[in-house]
Enzyme design. Structure first.
Site, PDB file in Angstrom:
ATOM      1  N   ASP A 288       0.863  -1.171   0.000  1.00 20.85           N
ATOM      2  CA  ASP A 288       0.000   0.000   0.000  1.00 20.85           C
ATOM      3  C   ASP A 288       0.909   1.232   0.000  1.00 20.85           C
ATOM      4  OD1 ASP A 288      -2.197   1.630  -0.037  1.00 20.85           O
ATOM      5  OD2 ASP A 288      -3.256   0.595   1.566  1.00 20.85           O
TER       6      ASP A 288
HETATM    7  C1  NOJ Z   1      -4.194   3.688  -0.005  1.00 26.10           C
HETATM    8  C2  NOJ Z   1      -5.328   2.727   0.205  1.00 26.10           C
HETATM    9  O1  NOJ Z   1      -5.206   2.107   1.458  1.00 26.10           O
HETATM   10  C3  NOJ Z   1      -5.426   1.660  -0.865  1.00 26.10           C
HETATM   11  O2  NOJ Z   1      -6.607   0.947  -0.668  1.00 26.10           O
HETATM   12  C4  NOJ Z   1      -5.355   2.270  -2.220  1.00 26.10           C
HETATM   13  O3  NOJ Z   1      -5.480   1.274  -3.204  1.00 26.10           O
HETATM   14  C5  NOJ Z   1      -4.045   3.013  -2.361  1.00 26.10           C
HETATM   15  N1  NOJ Z   1      -3.977   4.066  -1.359  1.00 26.10           N
HETATM   16  C6  NOJ Z   1      -3.864   3.605  -3.747  1.00 26.10           C
HETATM   17  O4  NOJ Z   1      -4.678   4.687  -3.932  1.00 26.10           O
END
Ligand code: NOJ
Length: 738
Positions: A285
């Site tokens: 993430d």
């Molecule tokens: C953070 C989020 O937790 C995740 O779900 C997401 O896919 C990513 N950012 C990318 O935007």
């Protein structure tokens, strides 16, 4: 020399050379090997690097100079950039301006639609309709793929049992069985039969793992759960995603057992690769490798990178840790080249599977973009999906449906006119101006003969009550009042936890005063989490949970309000009576002192009942259903065991309706204690007024197994109670012995 042989052996044992994978042929694997052998270390690290464009900000940092990184071969993947032409130009840079011309993969959070927005995932889970869930994912993929995207950061498969956590809107709710069913549907919908079909996206099972168990419902917070609950509750939907063919996994922000997920060898290598045999790639993430420094597991970013890659993370999202430090770590022999090659192979494999090596521009067709997005058909599916996601929580004296001949209707509440709040968080390229508000939907459903007034009354947040008198005046003139209240869309989703889960601001006060007019009060809720509705339930005649219903939400809600469609939705998460009951979910255990009103020393609260306001699986219809006592037939053959349950369900009301028939199991005695109920089957059954159907469920050892005392899966001899009914409090029961 010995070292080289060892490396070769590692490469062989990783199944790399001349093997094939789920997505690639032997020939393609050979081509990947050949390509890897030509790549410099920096080019390999480039493939392991994902940067955001500046089109959208979905995390704490933005990146300047990503185009230079593409041209330099320093990044192999881009997210938050879309449209066929923009991504074509970025792709051109990678193909024409880098030494090896390896195509980029483009990712985006296409969570519940790209431009045509469907209900939030929690809402879709409330439909319990896996066919529809697959279809909406297929449409989302079709639109996104037409807009230059290859990869969606979905589905989110985190089991979530704490409504304070804002991200419950993004998943399938509290239950493992329902979560698995929706997960499978979503992966199939996004990926289709074949990843090389240019109308599909590669999916990403996230957030691996146990993100939904954040302490106190605070986003990004610590997770401390047993290996048993990890494996029984939080991991199964991920395994389902893998079995359905998901191509990528995303690590979570949280720690599990003291190890942040992005550096967690147990999760990423021992379970995901060694036990489950995952062959795709793992992305982190957003900056979650860097975040292992504040977690306190490493002292600096460089060591965080070493930990992540050795734990099994293939691609670094946005953190630039691999980009900055991996070369040095390899030079220091802290990270083996074989490990890098393995990660690169897993990434290239997915690029191959998508057909990007054959034609890197196959997702960049302007004509396709012009004709495949926000089509009439897609909007019709959005309306159908929204209708099925709505849950009727209360309907005193059949306050709903309202007659279309109604003379005067007062629409009240701060969210009635809102278009942007139809979207919900994570709405990709969805646009507020394309959305049908509740007011517009109601106006479209009613003819000229009904007079419709609109007064907001209060705002969603804040203490201002000065608008209430106007709302009361409008209500007094009307035959019924539709009050549209809830949370702004920004109040759930990532980084949007709340300690209070009642209606914010003065919305409950508005409802209470409207109730005093004596007019029928129909509350429509827009929100992304279970709310505590205790302070409005007695002041409402009907309550319709609409979540954030998407582009066609206003029409869908009107379809239900005026009886063109009979509600079918059932709650995928328990609605508590107060936040003090949280976490509360239906499949709790009995304890040694289950509640007994006649005995002080039993498990209870002094100031609140143990029961939720609305249980898991609950939802009313405009008709009623009766369940007879189920029967069971057992069958055994060669160590196999099945039990078939039959139940007669009758539509005892006056309208055609659909019932979600649910089956729950209670294994009375086990080598570890078992929940009082576990959902193990459900079926959607359409019944005309007065019609009966016999519904059958067959359970095998698989559904009746659990993680036993010795941590192996299996079924244990003993008595099982099986309940079949319309929600998790079903009373019709049959028992059997195994
Ligand atoms: C953070 C989020 O937790 C995740 O779900 C997401 O896919 C990513 N950012 C990318 O935007």
């Amino acid at each position: 020399m010995r070292k080289n042989i060892l490396l070769l052996l590692i490469a062989f044992s990783a199944g790399s050379l001349f093997a094939q994978s789920r997505w690639t042929t032997e020939e393609e694997e050979k081509a990947i090997d050949a390509l890897i052998s030509e790549m410099t270390l920096l080019e390999k690290i480039g493939q392991m690097t994902l940067f955001t464009s500046d089109w959208d900000q979905t995390g704490p940092t933005l990146r300047e100079g990503y185009q230079e990184d593409i041209r330099g071969g320093r990044t192999g993947a881009i997210f938050n950039a879309h449209t066929a032409d923009y991504n074509r130009e970025l792709q051109r840079m990678a193909i024409e301006e880098t030494r090896l011309g390896i195509p980029l993969i483009f990712g985006y959070d296409v969570i519940h639609g790209y431009r045509t927005i469907f209900p939030i995932p929690l809402g879709e889970a409330a439909s319990w309709n896996t066919t529809l869930a697959e279809e909406t994912a297929r449409i989302a993929a079709r639109e996104a793929a037409a807009a230059g995207l290859h990869w969606t950061f979905a589905p989110m498969v985190d089991v979530a049992r704490d409504p304070r956590w804002g991200r419950v809107m993004e998943g399938n709710g509290e239950d493992v069985f329902l979560g698995k069913a929706m997960t499978e549907a979503k992966v199939k919908g996004y990926q289709g039969e074949d990843l090389s079909d240019p109308f599909t996206l590669v999916a990403c099972a996230k957030h691996y793992a146990a993100y939904g168990a954040a302490q106190a419902g605070r986003d990004y917070h610590t997770v401390d759960i047993s290996e048993r609950s990890l494996r029984e509750t939080y991991l199964p939907p991920f395994k389902t995603a893998l079995d359905a063919g998901v191509g990528t996994f995303m690590t979570s922000f949280n720690e599990v057992d003291g190890q942040p997920a992005s550096g967690n060898y147990h999760l990423l290598t021992e379970i995901l690769r060694d036990e489950w045999g995952f062959e795709g790639f793992v992305v982190t993430d957003y900056t979650s490798i860097n975040e292992m420094v504040p977690h306190g597991i490493v002292a600096n970013d460089a060591d965080a990178g070493e930990l992540a890659v050795n734990a099994g993370v293939d691609m670094d999202m946005q953190g630039a840790v691999y980009y900055n430090y991996l070369e040095k770590k390899v030079a220091e022999d802290k990270v083996k080249l074989a490990k890098i090659d393995q990660a690169v192979r897993q990434i290239l494999r997915i690029k191959y599977a998508l057909g990007l090596f054959e034609d890197p521009y196959r997702y960049n067709d302007m004509d396709r973009q012009a004709t495949n997005i926000f089509t009439v058909d897609h909007r019709a599916t959005a309306r159908a999906a929204a209708r099925e996601s709505l849950v009727l929580l209360k309907n005193e004296n059949n306050a709903l449906p309202l007659a279309k001949s109604i003379r005067q209707l007062a629409v009240v509440g701060p969210l009635a006119e809102s278009q942007e709040d139809m979207l919900g968080a994570w709405h990709a390229d969805g646009r507020a101006r394309d959305c049908v508000s509740l007011l517009t939907g109601i106006q479209a459903a009613l003819g000229q003969t009904t007079k419709i007034s609109y007064t907001p009354g209060v705002s969603v947040e804040g203490d201002d009550e000065t608008g209430i008198p106007a709302a009361l005046a409008a209500a007094k003139l009307a035959d019924a009042v539709v009050v549209v209240v809830g949370e702004k869309w920004t109040m759930s989703g990532e980084a949007a936890s709340r300690t209070s889960i009642t209606l914010p601001g003065k919305q409950a006060e508005l409802i209470s005063q409207l109730h005093q007019t004596g007019k029928p009060i129909i509350v429509v809720l827009l929100n992304g989490r279970p709310l505590d509705l205790s302070n409005i339930i007695d002041h409402s005649d009907a309550i319709l949970e609409a979540w954030y219903p998407g582009s066609e939400g206003g029409h869908a809600v009107a379809d239900i309000l005026f009886g063109d469609y009979v509600p079918v939705g059932k709650l995928p998460m328990t609605f508590p009576r107060s936040v003090g009951q949280v976490p509360i979910f239906y499949n709790m255990k009995n304890t040694g002192r289950p509640f007994d009103a006649g005995n002080k020393y039993t498990s209870k609260y002094l100031d609140e009942s143990n029961d939720p306001l609305f249980p898991f699986g609950f939802g009313l219809s405009y008709t009623t259903f009766n369940y007879e006592t189920p029967t069971v037939t057992k069958a055994a053959s060669e160590g196999d065991f099945t039990a078939t349950f039959s139940v007669k369900v009758t539509n005892t009301g006056k309208r055609l309706g659909r019932e979600v028939v649910q089956l729950y199991v209670h294994d009375l005695v086990g080598s570890v204690t078992r929940p009082l109920r576990e959902l193990k089957g459900f079926q959607l059954v359409d019944l005309a007024a007065g019609e009966s159907k016999t519904v059958e469920f067959t359970l095998s050892k698989e559904e009746l197994s659990f993680l036993r005392r010795d941590m192996t899966w299996g079924m244990e001899p003993g008595t099982f109670d099986v309940y079949i009914g319309g929600d998790s409090r079903a009373t019709q029961k049959v028992s059997f012995e195994y």
